[in-house]
Design a protein around this motif. Structure first.
Motif, PDB file in Angstrom:
ATOM      1  N   TYR A  62      -7.955 -11.253  39.128  1.00  0.00           N
ATOM      2  CA  TYR A  62      -8.359 -12.120  38.019  1.00  0.00           C
ATOM      3  C   TYR A  62      -9.091 -11.343  36.921  1.00  0.00           C
ATOM      4  N   SER A  63     -10.075 -10.534  37.294  1.00  0.00           N
ATOM      5  CA  SER A  63     -10.885  -9.838  36.286  1.00  0.00           C
ATOM      6  C   SER A  63     -10.055  -8.829  35.494  1.00  0.00           C
ATOM      7  N   GLN A  64      -9.080  -8.202  36.164  1.00  0.00           N
ATOM      8  CA  GLN A  64      -8.238  -7.236  35.458  1.00  0.00           C
ATOM      9  C   GLN A  64      -7.377  -7.925  34.403  1.00  0.00           C
ATOM     10  N   VAL A  65      -6.776  -9.060  34.775  1.00  0.00           N
ATOM     11  CA  VAL A  65      -5.921  -9.787  33.828  1.00  0.00           C
ATOM     12  C   VAL A  65      -6.767 -10.375  32.700  1.00  0.00           C
ATOM     13  N   ARG A  66      -7.898 -10.940  33.037  1.00  0.00           N
ATOM     14  CA  ARG A  66      -8.785 -11.507  32.012  1.00  0.00           C
ATOM     15  C   ARG A  66      -9.256 -10.421  31.048  1.00  0.00           C
ATOM     16  N   GLY A  67      -9.520  -9.216  31.575  1.00  0.00           N
ATOM     17  CA  GLY A  67      -9.953  -8.118  30.727  1.00  0.00           C
ATOM     18  C   GLY A  67      -8.910  -7.722  29.703  1.00  0.00           C
ATOM     19  N   VAL A  68      -7.640  -7.731  30.120  1.00  0.00           N
ATOM     20  CA  VAL A  68      -6.562  -7.385  29.191  1.00  0.00           C
ATOM     21  C   VAL A  68      -6.367  -8.486  28.155  1.00  0.00           C
ATOM     22  N   MET A  69      -6.340  -9.732  28.597  1.00  0.00           N
ATOM     23  CA  MET A  69      -6.010 -10.834  27.708  1.00  0.00           C
ATOM     24  C   MET A  69      -7.136 -11.164  26.730  1.00  0.00           C
ATOM     25  N   ASP A  70      -8.377 -11.110  27.201  1.00  0.00           N
ATOM     26  CA  ASP A  70      -9.497 -11.533  26.357  1.00  0.00           C
ATOM     27  C   ASP A  70     -10.171 -10.384  25.615  1.00  0.00           C
ATOM     28  N   LEU A 128      -4.577  -1.408  31.428  1.00  0.00           N
ATOM     29  CA  LEU A 128      -4.323  -1.325  32.864  1.00  0.00           C
ATOM     30  C   LEU A 128      -3.583  -0.024  33.159  1.00  0.00           C
ATOM     31  N   PRO A 129      -3.746   0.523  34.350  1.00  0.00           N
ATOM     32  CA  PRO A 129      -2.911   1.672  34.722  1.00  0.00           C
ATOM     33  C   PRO A 129      -1.436   1.262  34.715  1.00  0.00           C
ATOM     34  N   GLN A 130      -0.558   2.163  34.315  1.00  0.00           N
ATOM     35  CA  GLN A 130       0.866   1.855  34.311  1.00  0.00           C
ATOM     36  C   GLN A 130       1.374   1.551  35.715  1.00  0.00           C
ATOM     37  N   SER A 131       0.668   2.046  36.724  1.00  0.00           N
ATOM     38  CA  SER A 131       1.069   1.814  38.114  1.00  0.00           C
ATOM     39  C   SER A 131       0.500   0.514  38.679  1.00  0.00           C
ATOM     40  N   PHE A 132      -0.234  -0.243  37.853  1.00  0.00           N
ATOM     41  CA  PHE A 132      -0.933  -1.426  38.360  1.00  0.00           C
ATOM     42  C   PHE A 132       0.018  -2.414  39.012  1.00  0.00           C
ATOM     43  N   ALA A 188       1.364 -10.098  35.288  1.00  0.00           N
ATOM     44  CA  ALA A 188       0.679  -9.575  34.106  1.00  0.00           C
ATOM     45  C   ALA A 188       0.895  -8.074  33.985  1.00  0.00           C
ATOM     46  N   GLY A 189       0.886  -7.376  35.122  1.00  0.00           N
ATOM     47  CA  GLY A 189       1.139  -5.935  35.105  1.00  0.00           C
ATOM     48  C   GLY A 189       2.543  -5.609  34.630  1.00  0.00           C
ATOM     49  N   ILE A 190       3.522  -6.427  35.030  1.00  0.00           N
ATOM     50  CA  ILE A 190       4.900  -6.221  34.567  1.00  0.00           C
ATOM     51  C   ILE A 190       4.982  -6.397  33.049  1.00  0.00           C
ATOM     52  N   GLY A 191       4.335  -7.449  32.544  1.00  0.00           N
ATOM     53  CA  GLY A 191       4.309  -7.659  31.103  1.00  0.00           C
ATOM     54  C   GLY A 191       3.619  -6.515  30.373  1.00  0.00           C
ATOM     55  N   PHE A 192       2.532  -6.014  30.953  1.00  0.00           N
ATOM     56  CA  PHE A 192       1.816  -4.894  30.349  1.00  0.00           C
ATOM     57  C   PHE A 192       2.702  -3.650  30.302  1.00  0.00           C
ATOM     58  N   GLY A 194       5.402 -12.320  31.737  1.00  0.00           N
ATOM     59  CA  GLY A 194       5.419 -11.634  33.030  1.00  0.00           C
ATOM     60  C   GLY A 194       4.844 -12.494  34.140  1.00  0.00           C
ATOM     61  N   MET A 195       3.745 -13.189  33.852  1.00  0.00           N
ATOM     62  CA  MET A 195       3.118 -14.037  34.866  1.00  0.00           C
ATOM     63  C   MET A 195       4.046 -15.169  35.291  1.00  0.00           C
ATOM     64  N   VAL A 196       4.631 -15.860  34.322  1.00  0.00           N
ATOM     65  CA  VAL A 196       5.532 -16.966  34.643  1.00  0.00           C
ATOM     66  C   VAL A 196       6.762 -16.471  35.397  1.00  0.00           C
ATOM     67  N   SER A 197       7.307 -15.336  34.960  1.00  0.00           N
ATOM     68  CA  SER A 197       8.544 -14.831  35.559  1.00  0.00           C
ATOM     69  C   SER A 197       8.328 -14.408  37.008  1.00  0.00           C
ATOM     70  N   TYR A 198       7.298 -13.626  37.250  1.00  0.00           N
ATOM     71  CA  TYR A 198       7.061 -13.154  38.615  1.00  0.00           C
ATOM     72  C   TYR A 198       6.645 -14.312  39.521  1.00  0.00           C
ATOM     73  N   PHE A 199       5.770 -15.182  39.019  1.00  0.00           N
ATOM     74  CA  PHE A 199       5.316 -16.310  39.832  1.00  0.00           C
ATOM     75  C   PHE A 199       6.484 -17.220  40.188  1.00  0.00           C
ATOM     76  N   THR A 200       7.372 -17.456  39.220  1.00  0.00           N
ATOM     77  CA  THR A 200       8.573 -18.243  39.501  1.00  0.00           C
ATOM     78  C   THR A 200       9.436 -17.545  40.538  1.00  0.00           C
ATOM     79  N   GLY A 201       9.566 -16.219  40.414  1.00  0.00           N
ATOM     80  CA  GLY A 201      10.351 -15.468  41.385  1.00  0.00           C
ATOM     81  C   GLY A 201       9.812 -15.581  42.788  1.00  0.00           C
ATOM     82  N   VAL A 202       8.496 -15.672  42.926  1.00  0.00           N
ATOM     83  CA  VAL A 202       7.865 -15.755  44.248  1.00  0.00           C
ATOM     84  C   VAL A 202       8.029 -17.146  44.852  1.00  0.00           C
TER      85      VAL A 202
END
Length: 425
Positions: free
Chosen positions: A275-283, A288-292, A321-325, A343-351
């Protein structure tokens, strides 16, 4: 009165779990700040202890808990339902989820809140057998609504994922429970949006070119994650599968060690919910590391197959979020937050293979109405891509395991009763 009281208790449980989960993650972050390699000891030992406690004291509390809640709705036997949703399991779910976050496991609190909510409603329902299926549905949906502060997503989740149908008789219970649980959560946590408020939109040819790339990537990756969970849920064949079944605690320790290694390789960014990593990027525009995305995927997969209690909602959103990044380096003119939402919607839907739930959750938790149409398109594409890898949603596939185990237990119990009766004659 039953579901109103249940809604208050579910909302209170969601608030307690949210506050304590943040504190648990904060304590782990302070530990690795003092000793960067502490995870190599704490995470494997902690996940091993959590796996042992789950099997010894709180059976059927492993994983996210959503498959157990789905299975409980399909079972008719009261005792069988009670083995999947109960106050004992709710207590164990909360304690062990917090313990897992304290040890750095890549798990979420939102999925567990579903099983906790279903357990609370089931217990409060008591002997009201006619309404128990509806109460389990209401409790599970209220859990999602209170955990994310997304009431609409709670309703959609109940219809699309929990019941896979629109049940008129249960609708009143579900909405009532969601409203009361949501009000209880807002009373203590305030009327917040989970990932803050964004106002990005998708414009231009490059933006609409990025959408299918993000959707296909997220859908295929999410389907792969689900496929792995389903395979391990059924049990691996051969020598390895038998070894895991004989030594589940040691398997959890190995998973924890590998997850800790992934965490260190990521610069300690893939521990916990994400959560904190995604919030940090968005807000705050942090990087993020490319390997995230890859390492978060690995850490979440290891936590999910280890047998420890913990959800996959927040970690899945973080992977997406990492995929989108990552795609931001290819589509430089597209706003980063737009790519992250896709990225969030796509991966979450995939899961979870619940596209409407994914769209509503992400739209509500960011309050970004301009992205609703692109998110819908992305979810539809991701759903199709996911089904190429995994033909069935992970929660319902895993729920069948619990239903089969319950039926096998009933058959075994009847056989023992018949044998005892023969011996008495």
């Amino acid at each position: 009165m039953i579901f109103l009281l249940g809604g208050v208790v579910v909302g209170g449980a969601a608030v307690i779990l949210a506050i304590l989960a943040d504190q648990a993650q904060s304590l782990f972050a302070r530990l690795i700040a003092q000793w960067p390699y502490a995870s190599l000891v704490v995470t494997p030992l902690g996940m091993g202890v959590a796996a042992w406690m789950t099997r010894r004291f709180f059976p059927n509390s492993q994983g996210s808990g959503i498959p157990q809640a789905i299975a409980a709705r399909h079972l008719q036997n009261q005792a069988a339902r009670g083995r999947l949703v109960s106050i004992r399991i709710a207590i164990g779910k909360i304690l062990l989820t917090l313990f897992g976050l304290l040890c750095g496991a890549s798990i979420g609190r939102e999925g567990p809140t579903v099983q906790v909510g279903a357990s609370i409603m089931f217990a409060i329902g008591g002997l009201s057998l006619r309404r128990q299926k509806g109460l389990i549905l209401a409790g599970a949906s209220a859990g999602i609504a209170a955990a994310f502060n997304t009431p609409l997503a709670g309703i959609i989740f109940g219809i699309e994922e929990m019941s896979r149908a629109f049940e008129v008789q249960a609708t009143g219970l579900m909405i009532g429970g969601i409203v009361v649980a949501g009000l209880t959560s807002v009373m203590f946590l305030g009327d917040y949006t989970y990932f803050g408020t964004t106002s990005v939109a998708l414009h231009g040819i490059e933006g609409w070119m990025a959408l299918p790339v993000c959707a296909v990537t997220g859908g295929l990756t999410g389907g792969l994650f689900s496929r792995i969970l389903i395979i391990f849920g059924k049990g691996l064949p051969g020598t390895i599968g038998r070894a895991i079944k004989r030594h589940p605690v040691w398997f959890a320790v190995i998973c924890g060690l590998l997850a800790a290694t992934a965490g260190i390789a990521s610069g300690n960014t893939v521990f916990g919910t994400g959560y904190s990593q995604v919030r940090g990027v968005m807000d705050y525009g942090r990087s993020l590391p490319q390997s995230f995305s890859i390492l978060k995927f690995a850490a979440t997969t290891l936590a999910s197959i280890s047998g420890v209690p913990g959800g996959i909602f927040s970690p899945s959103l973080a992977v997406g979020a990492g995929i989108g990044f990552n795609l931001g380096s290819l589509f430089t003119s597209v706003p980063m937050n737009a790519l992250i939402l896709l990225g969030m919607v796509s991966y979450f839907t995939g899961v979870v293979q619940a596209p409407i739930t994914a769209v509503v959750i992400v739209a509500e938790m960011t309050n970004d109405h301009a992205m609703v149409l692109p998110l819908m398109v992305a979810a539809a594409i991701a759903y199709g891509a996911s089904r190429l890898v995994c033909p069935e949603g992970v929660y319902h596939a895993l729920a069948r395991n619990f239903i089969a185990a319950s039926h096998a237990g009933e058959t075994h119990g009847q056989a023992r009763s018949l044998t005892a009766g023969d011996q008495s004659h």
